[in-house]
Design an enzyme around this catalytic site. Sequence first.
Site, PDB file in Angstrom:
ATOM      1  N   HIS A 132       0.871  -1.175   0.000  1.00  0.00           N
ATOM      2  CA  HIS A 132       0.000   0.000   0.000  1.00  0.00           C
ATOM      3  C   HIS A 132       0.910   1.228   0.000  1.00  0.00           C
ATOM      4  O   HIS A 132       2.029   1.174   0.520  1.00  0.00           O
ATOM      5  CB  HIS A 132      -0.839  -0.060   1.278  1.00  0.00           C
ATOM      6  N   ASP A 208       2.964  -4.537   7.631  1.00  0.00           N
ATOM      7  CA  ASP A 208       1.710  -3.809   7.447  1.00  0.00           C
ATOM      8  C   ASP A 208       0.583  -4.834   7.598  1.00  0.00           C
ATOM      9  O   ASP A 208       0.335  -5.628   6.683  1.00  0.00           O
ATOM     10  CB  ASP A 208       1.676  -3.157   6.062  1.00  0.00           C
ATOM     11  N   GLN A 211      -4.725  -5.252   6.833  1.00  0.00           N
ATOM     12  CA  GLN A 211      -5.741  -6.193   6.327  1.00  0.00           C
ATOM     13  C   GLN A 211      -5.721  -7.514   7.078  1.00  0.00           C
ATOM     14  O   GLN A 211      -6.678  -8.282   7.005  1.00  0.00           O
ATOM     15  CB  GLN A 211      -5.512  -6.469   4.826  1.00  0.00           C
ATOM     16  N   LYS A 234     -10.775  -0.607  10.071  1.00  0.00           N
ATOM     17  CA  LYS A 234     -11.020  -1.797   9.248  1.00  0.00           C
ATOM     18  C   LYS A 234     -11.372  -2.996  10.137  1.00  0.00           C
ATOM     19  O   LYS A 234     -11.586  -4.101   9.651  1.00  0.00           O
ATOM     20  CB  LYS A 234      -9.766  -2.135   8.428  1.00  0.00           C
ATOM     21  N   CYS A 376      -4.850   2.631  -3.576  1.00  0.00           N
ATOM     22  CA  CYS A 376      -3.600   3.132  -2.965  1.00  0.00           C
ATOM     23  C   CYS A 376      -2.454   2.150  -3.164  1.00  0.00           C
ATOM     24  O   CYS A 376      -1.656   1.927  -2.254  1.00  0.00           O
ATOM     25  CB  CYS A 376      -3.786   3.439  -1.485  1.00  0.00           C
TER      26      CYS A 376
END
Lengths: 419, 154
Positions: A132, A208, A211, A234, A376
């Site tokens: 991202h 990261d 998600q 999220k 993104c």
Amino acid sequence: MTVVAGLDVATIKADFPILNQDRAGSDGKPSRLIYLDSASSSQKPRQVIDAMSSYYENSNANVNRGAYSLAVEATDLLEGARQRIASFIGAPSSNEIIFTKNATEAMNLVARSWGGTNLGPDDAVLITEMEHHANIVPWQILAAEKGFAIRWIPLTEDGQLDLTDLDRLLDGVSLVGVSAMSNVLGTLNPVRRIADAAHAAGAIVLVDAAQLVPHVPTNVVDLGADLLAFTGHKLLGPTGVGVLWGRAELLDSMPPFLGGGDMILDVRKDGFTTNSLPHKFEAGTPPIAEIVGLGAAVDYLSNLGMDAVRAHEVSLTAYAMRTLREVVGEDLVIHGPAEPAARGGVLSMKVGAAHPHDVSQVLDQHGIAVRAGHHCAKPLMRVLGVNATTRASLYIYNDEADVDQLAEALVEARDFFTL
Amino acid sequence: MPGLDDLYREIILDHYRSPRNRGELETPPAAKAEGFNPLCGDEIVVYVATETNNDGDEVVSDIAIGGQGCSISQASASMMSAAVKGKTLTEVANLTSSLKSMMSIEVEGTDAAVDSDVSLGDLQALSGVVKFPVRIKCATLAWNTLAEAVTPTD
């Protein structure tokens, strides 16, 4: 009642007030809202909204300051949330949970604080082609100042990381930044394998997990991460709060990021002494209600059980991949891994010749919310050779009926824009 | 909610399916500008060649469109290319201003010489876009890019 692999979706749906509404369709005919954009931002259950309202109605005061009981209560609520969030991701200590604005700020913190101290002209940072922008641009900004190199782990044809050359790519690298789960392809990356190789090469690993944490049982120690970032919104929580987790020893060695109140023990005319973790990285009044809301979100998911959440998503993703291909046919391309167990419920699609913007417009007429765009991740879009994709992303409140309606609307969009 | 037919008029779909003036022009002599819609990743390339006519006005002698985008951005670019060919740069500025005012966009710093009231012809088909605010940028992308291409840089 729809029960998929252990989740009672009908009961879950009833917990989300926003899902209990109709959207006006093109012909004035109302359509039930079908929310398929949770990879962008999830919806919030009543329990999260209530926890935040209750905080403001009953317990609001600034934290870590007042000696009065209301301020103590507010501080206890915040610290209680910090502990539950720590245990949710298997963090050895709640002092390792740093509250930020979002995952983007968490990664910028790492770039500024760790990168600003440790990276120079002879160094290199290794990231992947599926990152991202939040795990790309902070490094590009810093590289322009410090002159280090940015290297990229390439992708295979089916949207996995190509680790063939990993050892060569790691040579001379100080930090590896890797997404645990792609927000475009859904790919679940082998973080542990990459972390072991990175550590052997003397690099630290920033994950990261924006998600990953909402969808897959996560344990920071098992992942082999040194630093890990995710966001609240999220994860059934509110916007405005994210988390950076880091190994205490590493966080202790890093200079502060933002300066101000809370992050100091002492301030004199000739300098300051930093506070201990986690406060060292939490300058200013934190988003208290949001942290309380994120605590409630983590409780909600813990009650469902993250294993059950993951099982539901694998099963629903498999159903979606099969159904969409059957109903839409040959001219539907779903990017990323073919095997549902190797991915999350993120379906980035090419729908015939129709442009994602147009597809999403047609879907909106049926109350179906999907994301159209580059998500993104423009370097990844260039690798895929597309400008944009239509992305449907699944979560705990989605069921097979949602997928069936998506399939029907995709056929309409495809046919409308056939060249 | 307004219907799809408001947005996707037949003439728009026609330009989307059979775009006019697709391709490239040699630069120089032609000028080139690239436009991006950061929201959706669409990009458009406008090549424009101009020459001075007998009245001493600069005229669009040729135009070509490259790039990729949604039906609205592609159709708008195609219709624009057909509409501006042979027009003077003043006429092009008037047309652009007219289109933007149909999109409810306040044109800042417009000099008094620009006439926002010229007839849009086929471009009138884009009027439905205004009911779908997120798509206005799709419709204006080509026009902003053309303006950039014909703005002298020094």
